[in-house]
Design a protein around this motif. Structure first.
Motif, PDB file in Angstrom:
ATOM      1  N   UNK A   5      -8.125  -0.270  -7.488  1.00 28.68           N
ATOM      2  CA  UNK A   5      -8.378   0.839  -6.564  1.00 28.68           C
ATOM      3  C   UNK A   5      -7.778   2.183  -6.968  1.00 28.68           C
ATOM      4  N   UNK A   6      -6.957   2.250  -8.021  1.00 25.87           N
ATOM      5  CA  UNK A   6      -6.345   3.522  -8.408  1.00 25.87           C
ATOM      6  C   UNK A   6      -7.369   4.627  -8.673  1.00 25.87           C
ATOM      7  N   UNK A   7      -8.510   4.331  -9.278  1.00 25.43           N
ATOM      8  CA  UNK A   7      -9.462   5.416  -9.523  1.00 25.43           C
ATOM      9  C   UNK A   7     -10.147   5.942  -8.252  1.00 25.43           C
ATOM     10  N   UNK A   8     -10.024   5.220  -7.143  1.00 25.13           N
ATOM     11  CA  UNK A   8     -10.825   5.542  -5.964  1.00 25.13           C
ATOM     12  C   UNK A   8     -10.039   5.956  -4.733  1.00 25.13           C
ATOM     13  N   UNK A   9      -8.769   5.598  -4.642  1.00 24.60           N
ATOM     14  CA  UNK A   9      -7.986   5.857  -3.431  1.00 24.60           C
ATOM     15  C   UNK A   9      -6.781   6.731  -3.760  1.00 24.60           C
ATOM     16  N   UNK A  10      -6.273   7.410  -2.758  1.00 24.44           N
ATOM     17  CA  UNK A  10      -5.101   8.271  -2.921  1.00 24.44           C
ATOM     18  C   UNK A  10      -3.880   7.453  -3.350  1.00 24.44           C
ATOM     19  N   UNK A  11      -3.098   7.995  -4.268  1.00 25.42           N
ATOM     20  CA  UNK A  11      -1.923   7.294  -4.784  1.00 25.42           C
ATOM     21  C   UNK A  11      -0.931   6.912  -3.704  1.00 25.42           C
ATOM     22  N   UNK A  12      -0.640   7.814  -2.773  1.00 28.03           N
ATOM     23  CA  UNK A  12       0.321   7.515  -1.704  1.00 28.03           C
ATOM     24  C   UNK A  12      -0.199   6.390  -0.811  1.00 28.03           C
ATOM     25  N   UNK A  13      -1.506   6.384  -0.540  1.00 30.19           N
ATOM     26  CA  UNK A  13      -2.091   5.322   0.273  1.00 30.19           C
ATOM     27  C   UNK A  13      -2.023   3.983  -0.441  1.00 30.19           C
ATOM     28  N   UNK A  14      -2.306   3.984  -1.742  1.00 30.76           N
ATOM     29  CA  UNK A  14      -2.218   2.754  -2.534  1.00 30.76           C
ATOM     30  C   UNK A  14      -0.801   2.191  -2.520  1.00 30.76           C
ATOM     31  N   UNK A  15       0.152   3.062  -2.752  1.00 36.05           N
ATOM     32  CA  UNK A  15       1.550   2.632  -2.778  1.00 36.05           C
ATOM     33  C   UNK A  15       1.980   2.056  -1.440  1.00 36.05           C
ATOM     34  N   UNK A  16       1.660   2.746  -0.358  1.00 42.11           N
ATOM     35  CA  UNK A  16       2.030   2.280   0.978  1.00 42.11           C
ATOM     36  C   UNK A  16       1.392   0.922   1.264  1.00 42.11           C
ATOM     37  N   UNK A  17       0.138   0.771   0.888  1.00 40.34           N
ATOM     38  CA  UNK A  17      -0.550  -0.503   1.113  1.00 40.34           C
ATOM     39  C   UNK A  17       0.129  -1.628   0.337  1.00 40.34           C
ATOM     40  N   UNK A  18       0.433  -1.386  -0.932  1.00 35.12           N
ATOM     41  CA  UNK A  18       1.079  -2.417  -1.753  1.00 35.12           C
ATOM     42  C   UNK A  18       2.461  -2.776  -1.213  1.00 35.12           C
ATOM     43  N   UNK A  60      -8.150  -0.503   6.834  1.00 36.65           N
ATOM     44  CA  UNK A  60      -7.410   0.734   6.603  1.00 36.65           C
ATOM     45  C   UNK A  60      -6.478   0.594   5.407  1.00 36.65           C
ATOM     46  N   UNK A  61      -6.564   1.580   4.519  1.00 28.85           N
ATOM     47  CA  UNK A  61      -5.634   1.710   3.405  1.00 28.85           C
ATOM     48  C   UNK A  61      -5.030   3.095   3.543  1.00 28.85           C
ATOM     49  N   UNK A  62      -3.766   3.141   3.961  1.00 29.53           N
ATOM     50  CA  UNK A  62      -3.119   4.424   4.219  1.00 29.53           C
ATOM     51  C   UNK A  62      -3.838   5.154   5.329  1.00 29.53           C
ATOM     52  N   UNK A  63      -4.247   6.370   5.070  1.00 28.33           N
ATOM     53  CA  UNK A  63      -4.930   7.165   6.090  1.00 28.33           C
ATOM     54  C   UNK A  63      -6.448   6.968   6.077  1.00 28.33           C
ATOM     55  N   UNK A  64      -6.945   6.237   5.094  1.00 26.34           N
ATOM     56  CA  UNK A  64      -8.387   6.040   4.975  1.00 26.34           C
ATOM     57  C   UNK A  64      -8.838   4.768   5.679  1.00 26.34           C
TER      58      UNK A  64
END
Length: 180
Positions: free
Chosen positions: A28-41, A157-161
């Motif tokens: 998902x790194x190419x498609x989602x915001x980095x902060x959202x990815x990190x928070x989700x993980x 939901x992944x982060x704010x998305x």
């Protein structure tokens, strides 16, 4: 590349967390915001989250490892379903199925899926459900090749998305009858 698939145990929580974060970021790194990815993980892929699943007798976690050396390449998690649709008592959810990119094309994905279907059937599930990111065309094609069909949607939901993801189902009833 040689690999093996085995049922995970409580001692595998750390390695599962590691491969979960690696595969999620890789996918998902190419498609989602980095902060959202990190928070989700950090929220969903902690070793403690895997420890809860591994301690639950109703959950089956499978890990794929490279041979030799046993470094993790992928994993699958079967749980009780959690979807906003009408559920049956014999439903099971394929909550996660991921493999590292270097394992793509080696047959590992189909092996993890076959094991998940076998495990779900063995414990009496009659329908296997899963949710997938609406934009993950590769995963959707993989599920459809294995006989899954869209039966609904859910918000994920992944982060704010917030994403509206399809819910897929695979009818296992003929497999359960055949194995009984």
């Amino acid at each position: 590349m040689q690999w093996r698939v085995r049922q995970a145990g409580v001692a595998d929580a750390d390695l599962l967390s590691l491969v979960a974060n690696a595969t999620f970021l890789d996918t998902y790194a190419p498609s989602l915001e980095g902060a959202d990815l990190l928070a989700h993980c950090l929220k969903n892929n902690r070793a403690e989250a895997f420890a809860v699943w591994l301690a639950d007798p109703a959950t089956i976690v499978t890990v794929a490892e490279i041979e030799p050396g046993h470094a993790p390449l992928g994993y699958a998690v079967l749980t009780a379903p959690n979807f906003p649709i009408a559920l049956e008592p014999t439903d099971m959810e394929l909550r996660r199925i991921y493999s590292l990119r270097q394992a793509h094309g080696t047959g590992l994905g189909p092996a993890l899926m076959a094991r998940a279907i076998e495990d779900a059937t063995r414990i009496g599930a009659r329908r296997l459900l899963l949710g997938v990111w609406e934009q993950n065309a590769r995963a959707r094609a993989f599920y459809e090749r294995h006989g899954f069909r869209v039966i609904g949607t859910r918000e994920f939901q992944v982060g704010s998305e917030v994403h509206i993801d399809p819910i897929y189902a695979l009818d296992l009833s003929s497999r359960v009858s055949a194995s009984a």
